[in-house]
Scaffold this motif. Structure first.
Motif, PDB file in Angstrom:
ATOM      1  N   CYS A   7     -12.065   0.885  10.646  1.00 54.60           N
ATOM      2  CA  CYS A   7     -12.952   1.884  10.013  1.00 54.60           C
ATOM      3  C   CYS A   7     -13.230   1.884   8.507  1.00 54.60           C
ATOM      4  O   CYS A   7     -12.646   1.505   7.521  1.00 54.60           O
ATOM      5  CB  CYS A   7     -11.942   3.387   9.842  1.00 54.60           C
ATOM      6  N   ASP A   8     -14.810   1.889   8.422  1.00 51.23           N
ATOM      7  CA  ASP A   8     -15.253   1.710   7.094  1.00 51.23           C
ATOM      8  C   ASP A   8     -15.903   3.158   6.618  1.00 51.23           C
ATOM      9  O   ASP A   8     -16.697   3.492   7.628  1.00 51.23           O
ATOM     10  CB  ASP A   8     -16.129   0.911   6.854  1.00 51.23           C
ATOM     11  N   VAL A   9     -15.390   4.023   5.861  1.00 43.43           N
ATOM     12  CA  VAL A   9     -15.705   5.413   5.752  1.00 43.43           C
ATOM     13  C   VAL A   9     -17.221   5.307   5.229  1.00 43.43           C
ATOM     14  O   VAL A   9     -17.766   6.483   5.515  1.00 43.43           O
ATOM     15  CB  VAL A   9     -14.912   6.147   4.928  1.00 43.43           C
ATOM     16  N   LYS A  11     -11.326  11.560  -8.554  1.00 40.62           N
ATOM     17  CA  LYS A  11     -10.301  12.180  -8.107  1.00 40.62           C
ATOM     18  C   LYS A  11     -10.107  13.681  -8.639  1.00 40.62           C
ATOM     19  O   LYS A  11      -9.421  14.476  -7.977  1.00 40.62           O
ATOM     20  CB  LYS A  11      -8.993  11.650  -8.740  1.00 40.62           C
ATOM     21  N   ALA A  62       0.559  10.361  -7.521  1.00 44.52           N
ATOM     22  CA  ALA A  62       1.314   9.315  -7.645  1.00 44.52           C
ATOM     23  C   ALA A  62       1.251   8.782  -9.113  1.00 44.52           C
ATOM     24  O   ALA A  62       0.119   8.621  -9.601  1.00 44.52           O
ATOM     25  CB  ALA A  62       1.282   8.362  -6.356  1.00 44.52           C
ATOM     26  N   GLN A 122      -9.713  -1.906   7.364  1.00 48.07           N
ATOM     27  CA  GLN A 122     -11.156  -1.816   7.111  1.00 48.07           C
ATOM     28  C   GLN A 122     -11.472  -3.559   7.159  1.00 48.07           C
ATOM     29  O   GLN A 122     -11.185  -4.163   6.207  1.00 48.07           O
ATOM     30  CB  GLN A 122     -11.308  -1.242   5.817  1.00 48.07           C
ATOM     31  N   THR A 149      -0.660  -2.110  -6.715  1.00 50.44           N
ATOM     32  CA  THR A 149      -1.192  -1.972  -5.319  1.00 50.44           C
ATOM     33  C   THR A 149      -2.360  -2.833  -5.363  1.00 50.44           C
ATOM     34  O   THR A 149      -3.038  -3.443  -6.511  1.00 50.44           O
ATOM     35  CB  THR A 149      -1.481  -0.886  -4.615  1.00 50.44           C
ATOM     36  N   LEU A 150      -3.017  -3.298  -4.162  1.00 49.76           N
ATOM     37  CA  LEU A 150      -4.356  -4.006  -4.321  1.00 49.76           C
ATOM     38  C   LEU A 150      -5.398  -3.408  -5.308  1.00 49.76           C
ATOM     39  O   LEU A 150      -6.138  -3.852  -5.974  1.00 49.76           O
ATOM     40  CB  LEU A 150      -4.742  -4.466  -2.877  1.00 49.76           C
ATOM     41  N   ALA A 151      -5.306  -1.996  -4.776  1.00 46.68           N
ATOM     42  CA  ALA A 151      -6.638  -1.249  -5.435  1.00 46.68           C
ATOM     43  C   ALA A 151      -6.081  -1.010  -7.058  1.00 46.68           C
ATOM     44  O   ALA A 151      -7.085  -1.036  -7.646  1.00 46.68           O
ATOM     45  CB  ALA A 151      -6.466   0.211  -4.812  1.00 46.68           C
ATOM     46  N   ALA A 160      -5.585   7.674   2.430  1.00 47.76           N
ATOM     47  CA  ALA A 160      -5.140   6.795   1.284  1.00 47.76           C
ATOM     48  C   ALA A 160      -6.172   5.925   1.080  1.00 47.76           C
ATOM     49  O   ALA A 160      -5.991   4.590   0.990  1.00 47.76           O
ATOM     50  CB  ALA A 160      -3.679   6.210   1.440  1.00 47.76           C
ATOM     51  N   SER A 181       0.841  -1.266  -0.035  1.00 46.63           N
ATOM     52  CA  SER A 181      -0.151   0.111   0.084  1.00 46.63           C
ATOM     53  C   SER A 181       1.050   1.203  -0.015  1.00 46.63           C
ATOM     54  O   SER A 181       1.788   1.368   0.793  1.00 46.63           O
ATOM     55  CB  SER A 181      -0.942   0.143   1.393  1.00 46.63           C
ATOM     56  N   ILE A 182       0.284   2.323  -0.809  1.00 51.00           N
ATOM     57  CA  ILE A 182       0.938   3.776  -0.685  1.00 51.00           C
ATOM     58  C   ILE A 182       1.090   4.039   0.654  1.00 51.00           C
ATOM     59  O   ILE A 182       2.056   4.738   1.209  1.00 51.00           O
ATOM     60  CB  ILE A 182       0.389   4.547  -1.822  1.00 51.00           C
ATOM     61  N   LEU A 228      -4.274  11.045  -1.634  1.00 50.61           N
ATOM     62  CA  LEU A 228      -3.413  10.615  -2.599  1.00 50.61           C
ATOM     63  C   LEU A 228      -4.545  10.785  -3.778  1.00 50.61           C
ATOM     64  O   LEU A 228      -5.524  10.187  -3.917  1.00 50.61           O
ATOM     65  CB  LEU A 228      -3.157   9.023  -2.493  1.00 50.61           C
ATOM     66  N   THR A 229      -3.886  11.433  -4.946  1.00 47.19           N
ATOM     67  CA  THR A 229      -4.688  11.413  -6.225  1.00 47.19           C
ATOM     68  C   THR A 229      -3.983  10.743  -7.343  1.00 47.19           C
ATOM     69  O   THR A 229      -2.846  10.304  -7.274  1.00 47.19           O
ATOM     70  CB  THR A 229      -5.086  12.843  -6.471  1.00 47.19           C
ATOM     71  N   PRO A 256       1.705   5.625 -11.404  1.00 47.21           N
ATOM     72  CA  PRO A 256       0.793   4.143 -11.193  1.00 47.21           C
ATOM     73  C   PRO A 256       2.148   3.152 -10.575  1.00 47.21           C
ATOM     74  O   PRO A 256       2.941   3.173 -10.729  1.00 47.21           O
ATOM     75  CB  PRO A 256       0.686   3.620 -12.609  1.00 47.21           C
ATOM     76  N   ILE A 257       1.144   2.488  -9.227  1.00 50.24           N
ATOM     77  CA  ILE A 257       2.034   1.587  -8.597  1.00 50.24           C
ATOM     78  C   ILE A 257       1.363   0.400  -8.577  1.00 50.24           C
ATOM     79  O   ILE A 257      -0.036   0.579  -8.222  1.00 50.24           O
ATOM     80  CB  ILE A 257       2.293   2.067  -7.307  1.00 50.24           C
TER      81      ILE A 257
HETATM   82  O1  0WD Z   1      -1.419   3.441  -8.941  1.00 51.32           O
HETATM   83  C1  0WD Z   1      -1.690   3.520  -7.709  1.00 51.32           C
HETATM   84  N1  0WD Z   1      -1.976   2.514  -7.232  1.00 51.32           N
HETATM   85  C2  0WD Z   1      -2.036   4.823  -7.275  1.00 51.32           C
HETATM   86  C3  0WD Z   1      -3.123   4.829  -6.263  1.00 51.32           C
HETATM   87  C4  0WD Z   1      -1.774   5.803  -8.051  1.00 51.32           C
HETATM   88  C5  0WD Z   1      -2.223   7.093  -7.580  1.00 51.32           C
HETATM   89  C6  0WD Z   1      -2.989   7.262  -6.496  1.00 51.32           C
HETATM   90  N2  0WD Z   1      -3.464   6.236  -5.846  1.00 51.32           N
HETATM   91  C7  0WD Z   1      -4.316   6.469  -4.615  1.00 51.32           C
HETATM   92  C8  0WD Z   1      -5.487   5.584  -4.747  1.00 51.32           C
HETATM   93  O2  0WD Z   1      -6.720   5.924  -5.482  1.00 51.32           O
HETATM   94  C9  0WD Z   1      -5.937   5.561  -3.140  1.00 51.32           C
HETATM   95  O3  0WD Z   1      -6.587   6.897  -2.873  1.00 51.32           O
HETATM   96  O4  0WD Z   1      -3.625   5.904  -3.480  1.00 51.32           O
HETATM   97  C10 0WD Z   1      -4.526   5.678  -2.490  1.00 51.32           C
HETATM   98  C11 0WD Z   1      -4.014   4.355  -1.838  1.00 51.32           C
HETATM   99  O5  0WD Z   1      -4.184   3.242  -2.833  1.00 51.32           O
HETATM  100  P1  0WD Z   1      -3.289   2.055  -3.089  1.00 51.32           P
HETATM  101  O6  0WD Z   1      -1.992   2.100  -1.990  1.00 51.32           O
HETATM  102  O7  0WD Z   1      -2.970   2.035  -4.366  1.00 51.32           O
HETATM  103  O8  0WD Z   1      -4.377   0.636  -2.730  1.00 51.32           O
HETATM  104  P2  0WD Z   1      -4.537  -0.301  -1.553  1.00 51.32           P
HETATM  105  O9  0WD Z   1      -3.258  -0.786  -0.950  1.00 51.32           O
HETATM  106  O10 0WD Z   1      -5.534  -1.313  -2.172  1.00 51.32           O
HETATM  107  O11 0WD Z   1      -5.258   0.751  -0.222  1.00 51.32           O
HETATM  108  C12 0WD Z   1      -6.519   1.486  -0.702  1.00 51.32           C
HETATM  109  C13 0WD Z   1      -7.427   1.094   0.579  1.00 51.32           C
HETATM  110  C14 0WD Z   1      -8.106  -0.227   0.666  1.00 51.32           C
HETATM  111  O12 0WD Z   1      -7.607  -1.428   0.249  1.00 51.32           O
HETATM  112  P3  0WD Z   1      -8.471  -2.334  -0.547  1.00 51.32           P
HETATM  113  O13 0WD Z   1      -7.801  -2.819  -1.802  1.00 51.32           O
HETATM  114  O14 0WD Z   1      -8.918  -3.485   0.403  1.00 51.32           O
HETATM  115  O15 0WD Z   1     -10.113  -1.568  -1.047  1.00 51.32           O
HETATM  116  O16 0WD Z   1      -8.287   2.013   0.637  1.00 51.32           O
HETATM  117  C15 0WD Z   1      -9.113   1.392   1.927  1.00 51.32           C
HETATM  118  C16 0WD Z   1      -8.863  -0.110   2.234  1.00 51.32           C
HETATM  119  O17 0WD Z   1      -8.021  -0.341   3.136  1.00 51.32           O
HETATM  120  N3  0WD Z   1     -10.470   1.478   1.599  1.00 51.32           N
HETATM  121  C17 0WD Z   1     -11.268   1.764   2.483  1.00 51.32           C
HETATM  122  N4  0WD Z   1     -11.057   2.379   4.012  1.00 51.32           N
HETATM  123  C18 0WD Z   1     -12.179   2.587   4.757  1.00 51.32           C
HETATM  124  N5  0WD Z   1     -13.387   2.246   4.381  1.00 51.32           N
HETATM  125  C19 0WD Z   1     -12.597   1.771   1.938  1.00 51.32           C
HETATM  126  C20 0WD Z   1     -13.728   2.156   2.885  1.00 51.32           C
HETATM  127  N6  0WD Z   1     -15.017   1.978   2.764  1.00 51.32           N
HETATM  128  N7  0WD Z   1     -12.469   1.270   0.987  1.00 51.32           N
HETATM  129  C21 0WD Z   1     -11.325   1.351   0.547  1.00 51.32           C
END
Ligand code: 0WD
Length: 254
Positions: free
Chosen positions: A63-65, A162, A188, A40, A193-195, A91, A19-20, A143-144, A190-191
């Motif tokens: 925390c679930d937002v 975003k 940021a 979460q 990650t899970l998201a 994030a 995660s970032i 993070l955007t 692209p990286i």
């Molecule tokens: O390329 C990328 N990975 C980029 C990410 C490039 C530029 C920006 N970002 C942003 C993402 O849009 C996000 O805002 O960085 C932020 C962090 O994302 P991440 O590090 O890429 O992804 P990840 O490690 O998956 O963390 C995001 C987390 C969720 O993980 P999952 O994958 O399980 O959805 O956001 C949290 C959760 O932990 N999250 C929530 N937290 C609370 N309530 C909720 C929620 N309802 N939904 C997601």
């Protein structure tokens, strides 16, 4: 000693060690900050607890937002443990992955609203609570992504979200500036990650950035973490409302 000595911060959005938010947590911890993390749901609790232990961080709870009572609980926990807060990292983002492919125009009202609630409104929701604890000023970071500024393939409704997140950064910065609270975003590159794994053709996007960014490479969570350290420390004390690209320069050519 260290840039962050004496500062306490809450980091939201650690899902695992890719995660970032984790990159930022490590960077500020190495600089002397004291941290609290949220998770979460139970599945992520098991991942986050050992990571928190690694940093000597407080686990501030689930925390679930989308459930405001869980946001209140986390800030209640911070108030009990610390009585104040110096910085906050947001994030968090979510969209149905079926809509992170194909055309934006096909987005549904339901997923549009949910994406906006989790990825945009949640920043304002947490800032409302953080403001009360940041009695000596503070720094908020979100993070955007470049998809806010330009159309990126498959980013779709998340790009719209975003854009709204970046506008939120500016309005929040204006509202909270008089209290010494700064609000900024890192855009940021692209990286993986899970998201990001939910975004269609993500490997192609990584390659495209590698071939076209001025620095001819993608970025790491450690590099985003170092930029986070700047925003969360007093090094950036006169900077607020900023969208700062950590993307190997892609935004100047893309
Ligand atoms: O390329 C990328 N990975 C980029 C990410 C490039 C530029 C920006 N970002 C942003 C993402 O849009 C996000 O805002 O960085 C932020 C962090 O994302 P991440 O590090 O890429 O992804 P990840 O490690 O998956 O963390 C995001 C987390 C969720 O993980 P999952 O994958 O399980 O959805 O956001 C949290 C959760 O932990 N999250 C929530 N937290 C609370 N309530 C909720 C929620 N309802 N939904 C997601």
């Amino acid at each position: 000693g260290g840039l962050m000595a004496g500062k306490r911060g809450l980091i939201m959005g650690v899902a695992n060690n890719r995660s970032i938010a984790w990159g930022i947590a490590k960077a500020v911890r190495d600089a002397g900050a004291e941290l609290a993390l949220t998770y979460q749901g139970d599945a992520l609790k098991k991942r986050v607890e050992p990571l928190a232990a690694e940093l000597g961080a407080l686990v501030a709870g689930h925390c679930d937002v989308t459930d405001p009572s869980t946001i209140d609980a986390v800030f209640g926990e911070i108030e009990r443990a610390w009585g104040g807060l110096d910085f906050l990292v947001h994030a968090i983002a979510f969209s149905d992955k079926d809509e992170l492919t194909g055309r934006y125009v096909d987005t549904t009202a339901e997923n549009f609203a949910r994406t906006m609630q989790i990825s945009v409104y949640s920043l304002t929701a947490v800032v409302q609570r953080a403001e009360k604890l940041m009695t000596k000023g503070g720094s908020v970071l979100t993070l955007t992504y470049y998809g806010a500024e330009k159309v990126m393939p498959h980013y779709n409704v998340m790009g719209v979200a975003k854009s709204a997140l970046e506008a939120s950064v500016r309005y929040l910065a204006a509202d909270l500036g008089p209290n010494g609270i700064r609000v900024n975003a890192i855009s940021a590159g692209p990286i993986k990650t899970l998201a990001a794994s939910g975004i269609g053709d993500f490997r192609y996007i990584l390659k495209w950035n590698e071939y076209n960014a001025p620095l001819r490479r993608t970025v790491t969570i450690e590099e985003v973490g170092d930029a986070g350290l700047y925003f969360l420390s007093d090094l950036s004390r006169s900077v607020t409302g900023e969208i700062h690209h950590v993307d190997s320069g892609y935004h100047v050519v893309g």
